[in-house]
Design an enzyme around this catalytic site. Structure first.
Site, mmCIF file in Angstrom:
data_model
loop_
_atom_site.group_PDB
_atom_site.id
_atom_site.type_symbol
_atom_site.label_atom_id
_atom_site.label_comp_id
_atom_site.label_asym_id
_atom_site.label_seq_id
_atom_site.Cartn_x
_atom_site.Cartn_y
_atom_site.Cartn_z
ATOM 1 N N HIS A 111 5.122 -9.879 3.979
ATOM 2 C CA HIS A 111 4.596 -10.979 4.773
ATOM 3 C C HIS A 111 4.054 -10.505 6.123
ATOM 4 O O HIS A 111 3.011 -10.963 6.576
ATOM 5 C CB HIS A 111 5.675 -12.049 4.971
ATOM 6 C CG HIS A 111 6.130 -12.645 3.677
ATOM 7 N ND1 HIS A 111 7.123 -13.585 3.602
ATOM 8 C CD2 HIS A 111 5.734 -12.431 2.387
ATOM 9 C CE1 HIS A 111 7.310 -13.927 2.325
ATOM 10 N NE2 HIS A 111 6.482 -13.231 1.574
ATOM 11 N N HIS A 151 17.298 -19.076 -6.253
ATOM 12 C CA HIS A 151 16.911 -20.438 -5.883
ATOM 13 C C HIS A 151 17.710 -21.347 -6.808
ATOM 14 O O HIS A 151 17.996 -20.962 -7.950
ATOM 15 C CB HIS A 151 15.441 -20.712 -6.181
ATOM 16 C CG HIS A 151 14.465 -19.821 -5.478
ATOM 17 N ND1 HIS A 151 14.058 -18.623 -5.970
ATOM 18 C CD2 HIS A 151 13.779 -19.998 -4.320
ATOM 19 C CE1 HIS A 151 13.176 -18.073 -5.156
ATOM 20 N NE2 HIS A 151 12.995 -18.882 -4.133
ATOM 21 N N ASP A 185 4.101 -8.041 -3.383
ATOM 22 C CA ASP A 185 5.513 -7.925 -3.806
ATOM 23 C C ASP A 185 5.776 -6.675 -4.642
ATOM 24 O O ASP A 185 6.379 -6.741 -5.724
ATOM 25 C CB ASP A 185 5.944 -9.164 -4.619
ATOM 26 C CG ASP A 185 6.105 -10.398 -3.762
ATOM 27 O OD1 ASP A 185 6.350 -10.262 -2.545
ATOM 28 O OD2 ASP A 185 5.990 -11.510 -4.298
ATOM 29 N N ASP A 201 12.866 -8.260 -2.631
ATOM 30 C CA ASP A 201 12.111 -9.440 -3.074
ATOM 31 C C ASP A 201 10.769 -8.931 -3.579
ATOM 32 O O ASP A 201 9.776 -8.942 -2.848
ATOM 33 C CB ASP A 201 11.930 -10.431 -1.921
ATOM 34 C CG ASP A 201 11.261 -11.713 -2.405
ATOM 35 O OD1 ASP A 201 11.131 -11.878 -3.627
ATOM 36 O OD2 ASP A 201 10.874 -12.537 -1.558
ATOM 37 N N ASP A 255 -0.435 -11.459 -1.650
ATOM 38 C CA ASP A 255 1.001 -11.144 -1.589
ATOM 39 C C ASP A 255 1.386 -10.321 -2.823
ATOM 40 O O ASP A 255 1.547 -10.849 -3.910
ATOM 41 C CB ASP A 255 1.759 -12.480 -1.574
ATOM 42 C CG ASP A 255 3.255 -12.301 -1.428
ATOM 43 O OD1 ASP A 255 3.692 -11.219 -1.027
ATOM 44 O OD2 ASP A 255 3.973 -13.273 -1.722
ATOM 45 N N GLU A 307 12.495 -17.412 6.839
ATOM 46 C CA GLU A 307 11.556 -16.387 6.365
ATOM 47 C C GLU A 307 10.125 -16.813 6.649
ATOM 48 O O GLU A 307 9.663 -17.839 6.150
ATOM 49 C CB GLU A 307 11.774 -16.182 4.860
ATOM 50 C CG GLU A 307 10.833 -15.180 4.235
ATOM 51 C CD GLU A 307 11.140 -14.946 2.749
ATOM 52 O OE1 GLU A 307 12.230 -15.305 2.272
ATOM 53 O OE2 GLU A 307 10.256 -14.399 2.074
ATOM 54 N N ASP A 325 16.318 -21.367 -10.260
ATOM 55 C CA ASP A 325 16.321 -20.130 -11.060
ATOM 56 C C ASP A 325 17.493 -20.187 -12.030
ATOM 57 O O ASP A 325 17.479 -19.558 -13.085
ATOM 58 C CB ASP A 325 16.532 -18.880 -10.192
ATOM 59 C CG ASP A 325 15.415 -18.656 -9.194
ATOM 60 O OD1 ASP A 325 14.328 -19.218 -9.383
ATOM 61 O OD2 ASP A 325 15.656 -17.909 -8.215
ATOM 62 N N MET A 346 23.303 -14.407 -1.207
ATOM 63 C CA MET A 346 22.338 -15.332 -0.596
ATOM 64 C C MET A 346 21.838 -16.343 -1.628
ATOM 65 O O MET A 346 21.724 -16.023 -2.803
ATOM 66 C CB MET A 346 21.163 -14.507 -0.047
ATOM 67 C CG MET A 346 20.005 -15.280 0.525
ATOM 68 S SD MET A 346 18.770 -15.771 -0.701
ATOM 69 C CE MET A 346 17.493 -14.560 -0.409
ATOM 70 N N LYS A 352 5.921 -16.377 6.646
ATOM 71 C CA LYS A 352 4.821 -15.828 5.834
ATOM 72 C C LYS A 352 3.530 -16.437 6.372
ATOM 73 O O LYS A 352 3.495 -17.633 6.657
ATOM 74 C CB LYS A 352 5.036 -16.214 4.365
ATOM 75 C CG LYS A 352 4.044 -15.557 3.408
ATOM 76 C CD LYS A 352 4.396 -15.881 1.947
ATOM 77 C CE LYS A 352 3.456 -15.172 1.006
ATOM 78 N NZ LYS A 352 3.754 -15.463 -0.415
ATOM 79 N N GLU A 394 10.221 -10.282 5.774
ATOM 80 C CA GLU A 394 9.808 -9.612 4.518
ATOM 81 C C GLU A 394 8.668 -8.650 4.802
ATOM 82 O O GLU A 394 7.672 -9.012 5.442
ATOM 83 C CB GLU A 394 9.383 -10.654 3.485
ATOM 84 C CG GLU A 394 8.788 -9.988 2.233
ATOM 85 C CD GLU A 394 8.574 -10.922 1.062
ATOM 86 O OE1 GLU A 394 9.436 -11.777 0.812
ATOM 87 O OE2 GLU A 394 7.530 -10.787 0.402
ATOM 88 N N ASP A 426 14.030 -9.034 3.275
ATOM 89 C CA ASP A 426 13.344 -8.972 1.979
ATOM 90 C C ASP A 426 12.513 -7.699 1.939
ATOM 91 O O ASP A 426 11.475 -7.583 2.609
ATOM 92 C CB ASP A 426 12.438 -10.200 1.784
ATOM 93 C CG ASP A 426 13.213 -11.413 1.285
ATOM 94 O OD1 ASP A 426 14.457 -11.329 1.154
ATOM 95 O OD2 ASP A 426 12.573 -12.447 1.008
HETATM 96 C C1 GCO Z 1 7.294 -15.419 -1.565
HETATM 97 C C2 GCO Z 1 8.635 -15.419 -0.857
HETATM 98 C C3 GCO Z 1 9.762 -15.860 -1.723
HETATM 99 C C4 GCO Z 1 11.016 -16.133 -0.940
HETATM 100 C C5 GCO Z 1 12.024 -16.779 -1.820
HETATM 101 C C6 GCO Z 1 13.356 -16.937 -1.167
HETATM 102 O O1 GCO Z 1 6.391 -14.864 -0.983
HETATM 103 O O2 GCO Z 1 7.183 -15.978 -2.648
HETATM 104 O O3 GCO Z 1 8.859 -14.144 -0.385
HETATM 105 O O4 GCO Z 1 9.995 -14.886 -2.719
HETATM 106 O O5 GCO Z 1 11.544 -14.983 -0.378
HETATM 107 O O6 GCO Z 1 11.531 -18.009 -2.197
HETATM 108 O O7 GCO Z 1 13.289 -17.827 -0.174
HETATM 109 MN MN MN Z 2 10.638 -13.263 0.341
HETATM 110 MN MN MN Z 3 7.029 -12.862 -0.470
#
Ligand code: GCO
Ligand code: MN
Ligand code: MN
Length: 391
Positions: free
Chosen positions: A221, A55, A258, A292, A256, A182, A58, A89, A184, A218, A246
């Site tokens: 998600h 980002h 991850d 991700d 979430d 993306e 970041d 990306m 979610k 993702e 992702d």
């Molecule tokens: C989340 C998202 C993020 C995005 C990222 C890139 O659930 O926080 O997955 O990690 O993928 O902001 O756009």
């Molecule tokens: Mn993501």
């Molecule tokens: Mn995510």
């Protein structure tokens, strides 16, 4: 040589925000010190990754001066060169700043929407400067809790206007860049607009420059919504819209998470890798394999690299297992499609005469209903391939 050691050819990438995640959660402070982006690049390269995504913030802190930005970007570029890493990306942080508390592109306040466009154009410039070819839009704050605050149709119109605007910007600049949206379902908002990959695909069809827009599905998600990730990815691939992905792991019905790729949903992970790699003879996904995800909060910095290596290793092991599964002659025989050229011809496209013939066929539903499919056997063989009990 270890066959599961990642190489640049595997095109594995991680976000700066993933391996740089300090372990903060809604209940607790960070547990790991923050590591500089240049150091993350060095360490990712050492682990065998190929790319690093980011980002805008970041890398360049929010509000940095132009000179500060240029110095940070120059240092980061040298780190990329030193370690042979690429930035495939990039994306915009449109969710952390308090200004985005009620959305960015969909906010009711036109000043917030203008700021979101301004920030996105700056971030697109940054991404292109670093060599990114894909630009992701994840609408973290684009949603609501108090739904009476805005007509969801208006939110969609605003989202469309923003994506159309930024597509036109990219074209006007002559950038070689595509967008990946993306989806979610929720988190951080109670409900996020366009909650699934399927919803995104329908939305893309309504855009002015839809040809340069695809999806970035993702795992977590789609699983949060209780859906099949493999089916979502397949739908995107079938219309050539899988521009990015992702990868992570997630248990259905949880927040979430991850998690490390393959750590929870092994069967879905296997089927996903099989699909992406095309081991059954279908077209392969050629884009980056992006993780991700982040390490458990229980981990120190060493654990972060165990996490990163684990994501890539599991992916490669699953590629090998999927290949073995699809090369298994008994498996092949079991899933060989039941073909009948005459019947397929009759079903392919309406034509009055053919329809008359089709309606006159003496089909035997009772016989069709009696025949078992042997998918129990197939699924067991798949399990045995996954577990290494069959090769
Ligand atoms: C989340 C998202 C993020 C995005 C990222 C890139 O659930 O926080 O997955 O990690 O993928 O902001 O756009
Ligand atoms: Mn993501
Ligand atoms: Mn995510």
């Amino acid at each position: 040589m270890d066959p599961f050691q990642p190489t640049r050819d595997d095109r594995f990438s991680f976000g700066l925000w993933t391996v740089g995640n300090p372990g903060r959660d809604p209940f607790g402070e960070p547990v790991r010190e923050s590591v500089k982006p240049t150091q993350l690049v060095a360490k990712l390269a050492e682990c065998g990754a190929w790319g690093v995504n980011l980002h805008d913030n970041d890398l360049v802190p929010f509000g940095a001066s132009a000179q500060e930005r240029d110095r940070i970007v120059a240092d980061f570029k040298s780190a990329l060169d030193d370690h042979g890493m690429v930035v495939p990306m990039a994306t915009t942080n449109l969710f952390s700043h308090p200004a985005f508390r009620d959305g960015a592109f969909t906010a009711n306040d036109p000043a917030v929407r203008a700021f979101a466009l301004q920030k996105s154009m700056d971030a697109i410039d940054l991404g292109v400067e670093l060599g990114a070819r894909t630009y992701v839009f994840w609408g973290g704050r684009e949603g609501s809790e108090a739904d009476a605050c805005r007509d969801p149709r208006e939110a969609l119109r605003r989202m469309r206007a923003a994506i159309d605007y930024l597509c036109a910007y990219v074209k006007d600049q002559g950038y070689d860049l595509v967008f990946a949206l993306e989806a979610k379902p929720n988190e951080p908002r109670g409900d996020i607009y366009l909650p699934t990959t399927g919803a995104m695909l329908a939305f893309i069809a309504s855009l002015e420059h839809g040809e340069m827009v695809g999806v970035n599905p993702e795992v977590a998600h789609e699983h949060m919504a209780g859906l099949s990730f493999v089916h979502a990815v397949a739908q995107a691939m079938e219309v050539d819209k899988l521009f990015h992905i992702d990868l992570n792991a997630q248990r259905i019905g949880r927040y979430d998470q991850d998690l490390r790729f393959g750590s929870e949903d092994l069967k879905q992970a296997f089927l996903l890798v099989r699909l992406l790699e095309g081991t059954s003879g279908t077209a392969r996904y050629e884009g980056p394999r992006h993780f991700d995800a982040h390490a458990y909060r229980s981990e120190d910095l060493e654990g972060v690299w165990d996490f990163a290596r684990g994501c890539m290793r599991t992916y490669k092991i699953l590629v090998e297992r999927a290949r073995a599964f699809d090369a298994d002659p008994e498996v092949q025989a079991l899933i060989a499609e039941e073909r009948d050229a005459k019947l397929e011809g009759l079903c392919a496209g309406y034509e009055r005469e053919r329809a008359t013939t089709l309606r006159g066929l003496d089909l035997d539903p009772a016989a069709l209903g009696r025949r078992g499919k042997q998918w129990e056997r197939l699924d067991q063989w798949m399990t045995e391939h996954m577990l290494g009990a069959r090769s």
